[in-house]
Design an enzyme around this catalytic site. Structure first.
Site, PDB file in Angstrom:
ATOM      1  N   GLY A 286       2.486   2.250  10.961  1.00 10.99           N
ATOM      2  CA  GLY A 286       3.679   3.156  10.295  1.00 10.99           C
ATOM      3  C   GLY A 286       4.287   3.741  11.342  1.00 10.99           C
TER       4      GLY A 286
ATOM      5  N   GLY B 266       3.143  -1.116   4.501  1.00  8.58           N
ATOM      6  CA  GLY B 266       3.211   0.339   3.937  1.00  8.58           C
ATOM      7  C   GLY B 266       4.449   1.419   3.770  1.00  8.58           C
ATOM      8  N   GLY B 267       5.032   1.272   4.733  1.00  7.24           N
ATOM      9  CA  GLY B 267       6.506   2.201   4.695  1.00  7.24           C
ATOM     10  C   GLY B 267       7.642   1.359   3.758  1.00  7.24           C
TER      11      GLY B 267
ATOM     12  N   GLU C 103      -4.988  -5.591  10.685  1.00  4.02           N
ATOM     13  CA  GLU C 103      -4.279  -3.963  10.726  1.00  4.02           C
ATOM     14  C   GLU C 103      -4.106  -2.853  12.032  1.00  4.02           C
ATOM     15  OE1 GLU C 103      -2.003  -2.880   6.928  1.00  4.02           O
ATOM     16  OE2 GLU C 103      -4.041  -1.549   7.542  1.00  4.02           O
TER      17      GLU C 103
ATOM     18  N   SER D 165       2.959  -1.970  10.887  1.00  5.77           N
ATOM     19  CA  SER D 165       5.042  -2.019  10.534  1.00  5.77           C
ATOM     20  C   SER D 165       5.563  -3.580  10.170  1.00  5.77           C
ATOM     21  CB  SER D 165       5.210  -1.751  11.608  1.00  5.77           C
ATOM     22  OG  SER D 165       5.023  -0.225  12.008  1.00  5.77           O
TER      23      SER D 165
ATOM     24  N   HIS E 118      -9.898   0.540   4.871  1.00  2.43           N
ATOM     25  CA  HIS E 118      -8.260   1.077   5.920  1.00  2.43           C
ATOM     26  C   HIS E 118      -8.433   1.905   6.921  1.00  2.43           C
ATOM     27  CE1 HIS E 118      -4.490   2.417   6.958  1.00  2.43           C
ATOM     28  NE2 HIS E 118      -3.534   1.643   5.870  1.00  2.43           N
TER      29      HIS E 118
ATOM     30  N   ASN F  79       0.562  -0.876  -0.156  1.00  2.00           N
ATOM     31  CA  ASN F  79       0.006   0.011   0.166  1.00  2.00           C
ATOM     32  C   ASN F  79       0.486   1.379  -0.375  1.00  2.00           C
ATOM     33  OD1 ASN F  79      -1.866   2.172   0.389  1.00  2.00           O
ATOM     34  ND2 ASN F  79      -2.095   1.477   1.916  1.00  2.00           N
ATOM     35  N   TRP F  80       0.970   1.719  -1.085  1.00  2.00           N
ATOM     36  CA  TRP F  80       1.525   3.231  -1.194  1.00  2.00           C
ATOM     37  C   TRP F  80       1.802   4.301  -1.039  1.00  2.00           C
ATOM     38  CZ3 TRP F  80       3.985   3.089  -6.876  1.00  2.00           C
ATOM     39  CH2 TRP F  80       4.622   1.884  -7.536  1.00  2.00           C
ATOM     40  N   LYS F  81       0.860   4.090  -0.344  1.00  2.00           N
ATOM     41  CA  LYS F  81      -0.462   5.259   0.147  1.00  2.00           C
ATOM     42  C   LYS F  81      -0.245   6.529  -0.341  1.00  2.00           C
ATOM     43  CE  LYS F  81      -0.438   3.459   5.224  1.00  2.00           C
ATOM     44  NZ  LYS F  81      -0.061   2.866   6.447  1.00  2.00           N
TER      45      LYS F  81
HETATM   46  P1  PGA Z   1       2.802   0.209   7.681  1.00  2.00           P
HETATM   47  O1  PGA Z   1       1.389   0.526   7.134  1.00  2.00           O
HETATM   48  O2  PGA Z   1       3.051  -1.011   6.889  1.00  2.00           O
HETATM   49  O3  PGA Z   1       3.524   1.448   7.328  1.00  2.00           O
HETATM   50  O4  PGA Z   1       2.853   0.232   8.928  1.00  2.00           O
HETATM   51  C1  PGA Z   1       0.677  -1.048   6.729  1.00  2.00           C
HETATM   52  C2  PGA Z   1      -0.424  -0.126   6.182  1.00  2.00           C
HETATM   53  O5  PGA Z   1      -1.163   0.739   6.662  1.00  2.00           O
HETATM   54  O6  PGA Z   1      -1.049  -1.091   5.324  1.00  2.00           O
END
Ligand code: PGA
Length: 254
Positions: free
Chosen positions: A176, A236-237, A170, A215, A98, A12-14
């Site tokens: 994050g 995400g990140g 999640e 994370s 999300h 998920n690149w956000k």
């Molecule tokens: P993160 O995000 O890996 O940066 O914690 C996960 C997500 O929000 O899907």
């Protein structure tokens, strides 16, 4: 991870990306993912880059998904994107619910359920995100919250809708944040979700992919994937770095 369910790892690149950095990232993923044939991998770029990503991924095993979807089919809904439009741009999946949408855009369980239905009606595979906040966890409400979020979809569309969907557990406090749920804590929630679905249909529950997000990194993925009911990751990140994301994919088959 169970052999009856092919792993699913999604990036998920956000709201990150640019034409040049996307091209470099996708090129590396395309080259690196020829090693991951027994699993499904998908990327979820921001809407404007779906066309670029679809072209760069043409013929690749890597699938494409959208980060959100409208409940409406068409019309006067400024800023919204319809599921049929996502299909035209090569999307196979759409995230729904999300936690950033739930908290920053006040998306309710009922709205998320409608998004789930809109995605599925257009042929997309919804990735339904569920998770509790830190305050909810601290008062012991984790399972109450995730079951309520799941029930909103089950009540409206029935258990058969999960035959063509993915769940993403999640915990909001792990997203994050650089801290992840322990494999034991995540496994307990994944198992509870699967058991809840099994009460209605055991075969659908057995095949349902429930991925973990919050994370996930190269150095904690293998431990998480070792848990029997964790079927992959929503990343995400770490999905913005090709080497890190590929290392997470490789952790599926260590
Ligand atoms: P993160 O995000 O890996 O940066 O914690 C996960 C997500 O929000 O899907």
């Amino acid at each position: 991870m169970s052999p009856v369910r092919p792993a699913f790892v999604a990036g998920n690149w956000k709201m990150n990306g640019a034409l040049a950095t996307n091209a470099a990232l996708l090129e590396k993923l395309r080259a690196g993912l020829s090693v991951c044939k027994t699993m499904e991998v998908a990327v979820f770029p921001p809407f404007p880059y779906l066309d670029q990503a679809a072209r760069l991924l043409s013929g690749a095993t890597l699938a494409l998904g959208a980060q959100d979807v409208s409940i409406h089919a068409a019309g006067a809904y400024t800023g919204e994107v319809a599921a049929t439009m996502l299909v035209e741009f090569g999307c196979r999946h759409a995230l729904v619910g999300h936690s950033e949408r739930r908290s920053l855009h006040q998306e309710t369980d009922a709205l998320v359920a409608q998004k789930f239905g809109a995605a599925q009606a257009a042929g997309l595979i919804p990735v339904l995100c569920l998770g509790e906040t830190l305050a909810e966890r601290q008062v012991g409400e984790t399972l109450t919250v995730v079951m309520r979020q799941l029930e909103a979809v089950l009540a409206r569309y029935g258990v058969h809708s999960l035959a063509n969907a993915v769940l993403a557990y999640e915990p909001v406090w792990a997203i994050g944040a650089g801290r992840t749920a322990t494999p034991e804590a995540a496994q307990a929630v994944h198992l509870a979700l699967r058991q809840q679905v099994a009460l209605r249909d055991a075969a659908i529950a057995e095949k349902l992919r429930i991925v973990y997000g919050g994370s996930v990194k190269a150095d904690n993925a293998a431990q998480l994937f070792a848990a029997p009911d964790i079927d992959g990751a929503l990343v995400g990140g770490a999905a913005l770095n090709a080497d890190e994301f590929l290392a997470i994919c490789r952790a599926v088959n260590p």
